[in-house]
Design an enzyme around this catalytic site. Structure first.
Site, PDB file in Angstrom:
ATOM      1  N   GLY A  31       0.813  -1.216   0.000  1.00 39.31           N
ATOM      2  CA  GLY A  31       0.000   0.000   0.000  1.00 39.31           C
ATOM      3  C   GLY A  31       0.842   1.260   0.000  1.00 39.31           C
ATOM      4  O   GLY A  31       2.032   1.224  -0.291  1.00 39.31           O
ATOM      5  N   LEU A  33       0.427   3.559  -2.148  1.00 41.37           N
ATOM      6  CA  LEU A  33       0.802   3.350  -3.556  1.00 41.37           C
ATOM      7  C   LEU A  33       1.303   4.640  -4.208  1.00 41.37           C
ATOM      8  O   LEU A  33       0.913   5.742  -3.824  1.00 41.37           O
ATOM      9  CB  LEU A  33      -0.399   2.792  -4.331  1.00 41.37           C
ATOM     10  CG  LEU A  33      -0.945   1.458  -3.807  1.00 41.37           C
ATOM     11  CD1 LEU A  33      -2.121   0.981  -4.679  1.00 41.37           C
ATOM     12  CD2 LEU A  33       0.135   0.386  -3.754  1.00 41.37           C
ATOM     13  N   HIS A  34       2.152   4.461  -5.189  1.00 42.29           N
ATOM     14  CA  HIS A  34       2.712   5.581  -5.942  1.00 42.29           C
ATOM     15  C   HIS A  34       2.844   5.157  -7.403  1.00 42.29           C
ATOM     16  O   HIS A  34       2.473   4.022  -7.768  1.00 42.29           O
ATOM     17  CB  HIS A  34       4.062   6.017  -5.350  1.00 42.29           C
ATOM     18  CG  HIS A  34       5.027   4.877  -5.148  1.00 42.29           C
ATOM     19  ND1 HIS A  34       5.578   4.172  -6.190  1.00 42.29           N
ATOM     20  CD2 HIS A  34       5.502   4.303  -4.019  1.00 42.29           C
ATOM     21  CE1 HIS A  34       6.376   3.232  -5.728  1.00 42.29           C
ATOM     22  NE2 HIS A  34       6.339   3.280  -4.403  1.00 42.29           N
ATOM     23  N   GLY A  36       5.250   4.168  -9.134  1.00 44.73           N
ATOM     24  CA  GLY A  36       6.029   2.940  -9.368  1.00 44.73           C
ATOM     25  C   GLY A  36       5.123   1.711  -9.307  1.00 44.73           C
ATOM     26  O   GLY A  36       5.209   0.817 -10.163  1.00 44.73           O
ATOM     27  N   HIS A  37       4.246   1.675  -8.315  1.00 50.33           N
ATOM     28  CA  HIS A  37       3.292   0.561  -8.228  1.00 50.33           C
ATOM     29  C   HIS A  37       2.379   0.541  -9.464  1.00 50.33           C
ATOM     30  O   HIS A  37       2.034  -0.517  -9.983  1.00 50.33           O
ATOM     31  CB  HIS A  37       2.412   0.692  -6.979  1.00 50.33           C
ATOM     32  CG  HIS A  37       3.151   0.594  -5.671  1.00 50.33           C
ATOM     33  ND1 HIS A  37       3.261   1.655  -4.803  1.00 50.33           N
ATOM     34  CD2 HIS A  37       3.803  -0.438  -5.082  1.00 50.33           C
ATOM     35  CE1 HIS A  37       3.943   1.276  -3.726  1.00 50.33           C
ATOM     36  NE2 HIS A  37       4.295   0.017  -3.873  1.00 50.33           N
ATOM     37  N   GLY A 149       9.170  -4.979  -8.593  1.00 45.07           N
ATOM     38  CA  GLY A 149       9.998  -3.841  -8.999  1.00 45.07           C
ATOM     39  C   GLY A 149      11.487  -4.073  -8.807  1.00 45.07           C
ATOM     40  O   GLY A 149      11.915  -4.664  -7.817  1.00 45.07           O
ATOM     41  N   LYS A 151      13.495  -1.914  -7.950  1.00 44.62           N
ATOM     42  CA  LYS A 151      13.976  -1.174  -6.771  1.00 44.62           C
ATOM     43  C   LYS A 151      14.357  -2.137  -5.646  1.00 44.62           C
ATOM     44  O   LYS A 151      15.339  -1.941  -4.947  1.00 44.62           O
ATOM     45  CB  LYS A 151      12.931  -0.187  -6.263  1.00 44.62           C
ATOM     46  CG  LYS A 151      13.472   0.637  -5.105  1.00 44.62           C
ATOM     47  CD  LYS A 151      12.471   1.602  -4.591  1.00 44.62           C
ATOM     48  CE  LYS A 151      11.474   0.967  -3.680  1.00 44.62           C
ATOM     49  NZ  LYS A 151      11.998   0.657  -2.335  1.00 44.62           N
ATOM     50  N   GLN A 155      14.996  -8.688  -3.423  1.00 51.48           N
ATOM     51  CA  GLN A 155      13.696  -9.335  -3.207  1.00 51.48           C
ATOM     52  C   GLN A 155      13.263 -10.113  -4.456  1.00 51.48           C
ATOM     53  O   GLN A 155      12.702 -11.206  -4.361  1.00 51.48           O
ATOM     54  CB  GLN A 155      12.651  -8.274  -2.857  1.00 51.48           C
ATOM     55  CG  GLN A 155      11.245  -8.799  -2.723  1.00 51.48           C
ATOM     56  CD  GLN A 155      10.314  -7.762  -2.128  1.00 51.48           C
ATOM     57  OE1 GLN A 155      10.154  -7.686  -0.925  1.00 51.48           O
ATOM     58  NE2 GLN A 155       9.700  -6.956  -2.976  1.00 51.48           N
ATOM     59  N   SER A 188       7.182   4.067  -0.888  1.00 51.17           N
ATOM     60  CA  SER A 188       6.178   4.460   0.104  1.00 51.17           C
ATOM     61  C   SER A 188       6.847   5.148   1.284  1.00 51.17           C
ATOM     62  O   SER A 188       6.290   6.054   1.894  1.00 51.17           O
ATOM     63  CB  SER A 188       5.422   3.223   0.598  1.00 51.17           C
ATOM     64  OG  SER A 188       4.913   2.509  -0.503  1.00 51.17           O
TER      65      SER A 188
END
Ligand code: AMP
Length: 289
Positions: A31, A33-34, A36-37, A149, A151, A155, A188
């Site tokens: 959440g 969100l921006h 990028g999401h 992503g 970024k 992960q 975020s």
């Protein structure tokens, strides 16, 4: 866009869609969100018939309790952004729905070297938590494609490994990092920066681009020391600034390897991460089975 809170309801919905031949794209988020999401939603909509976004602030991946409690929450705004972006489903489970037996004594994943280096080293237990929630989400949806992503580069490698471990044929697509006009990677956590920290924050990306420009011209140790000194001058407290093999994150990378420069640094209480690849962004995708 429909909103689903119950895992069983999501599974049933997805099963019906698959029975009609629809392909499912999945975008897991926490959440706040921006843009990028939204790029991930856009990529999912391009490649799949149906796009599902989850919003779940996963308690088991926070090694710092105050980072968890202060994680920004903007659900009404998130819902509107997803609606505008054309997402089909928003999944917002409660903690008890994903962890019906609680969050103690959870399963462990063999993540090999990824567990003990970089983010794994500085955030002990973080990737176990990521895998615990991602396995639960992935088994509910069993998406055709999963969008994540760059970024969070490490992960992506961890999730590629998880897909192998749980034997899902989901294709992982790694989308490029979306940045603010001044270069700061969208995150975020940027919402937690005050005005003066926000003005300094793009220096992390500057440090990466400067280091990338010096690669091969100066020894890495010199490049690294200069980058760390620059970040400290700007007011950061760096956790690491490393050159690694883009496929394995081993340091130092083999001379022939594609490389990634990865960095993590605190500005006040807020920890920022970013990275730059020296080669093309390869979708961190598992083998098709
Ligand atoms: P988060 O909500 O931070 O857990 O992120 C959810 C997904 O969005 C993860 O796959 C992130 O890597 C991805 N993401 C976060 N920030 C960006 C960004 N600036 N550009 C591209 N993807 C991002």
């Amino acid at each position: 866009m429909i909103t689903i809170e119950q895992p069983a309801e999501l599974t049933l919905f997805v099963r019906r869609q698959k029975a009609q031949g629809k392909t499912i794209g999945f975008v897991p988020t926490m959440g706040a969100l921006h843009a990028g999401h939204m790029k991930l939603i856009e990529a999912s909509r391009k490649d799949c018939d149906l796009s599902i976004c989850s919003i779940f602030v996963n308690p088991t991946q926070f090694n710092d309790p105050s980072d968890f409690s202060k994680y920004p929450k903007t659900l009404d705004r998130d819902r509107q952004m997803l609606e505008d972006a054309g997402a089909d489903v928003l999944f917002i489970p409660a903690v008890s729905a994903l962890y019906p037996s609680g969050t103690g004594h959870l399963e462990n994943y063999d993540l090999g070297y990824l567990e003990s280096t970089l983010e794994g080293r500085f955030r002990p237990g973080h990737f176990q938590g990521v895998c615990q929630v991602m396995r639960r989400l992935l088994l509910l949806v069993e998406p055709h494609m999963l969008f994540m992503g760059q970024k969070d580069y490490q992960q992506c490698l961890v999730i590629r490994r998880l897909l192998d471990l749980i034997r899902l044929s989901t294709i992982l697509i790694t989308c490029p990092t979306a940045r603010e006009p001044d270069g700061l990677a969208m995150s975020s956590r940027n919402l937690r920066l005050d005005a003066s920290q926000r003005a300094i924050a793009p220096a992390l990306y500057q440090a990466l681009t400067r280091a990338a420009a010096k690669l091969g011209k100066s020894p890495w140790e010199t490049v690294q020391q200069e980058a760390i000194a620059f970040l400290e001058e700007q007011g950061f407290r760096p956790d690491y600034f490393e050159l690694a093999d883009a496929g394995t994150l081993r340091q130092p990378p083999a001379a022939t390897a594609n490389t990634v420069i990865v960095a993590a640094a605190f500005l006040g209480e807020v920890r920022l991460i970013d990275n730059l690849l020296s080669g093309p962004l390869r979708p961190a995708s598992p083998r098709r089975r």
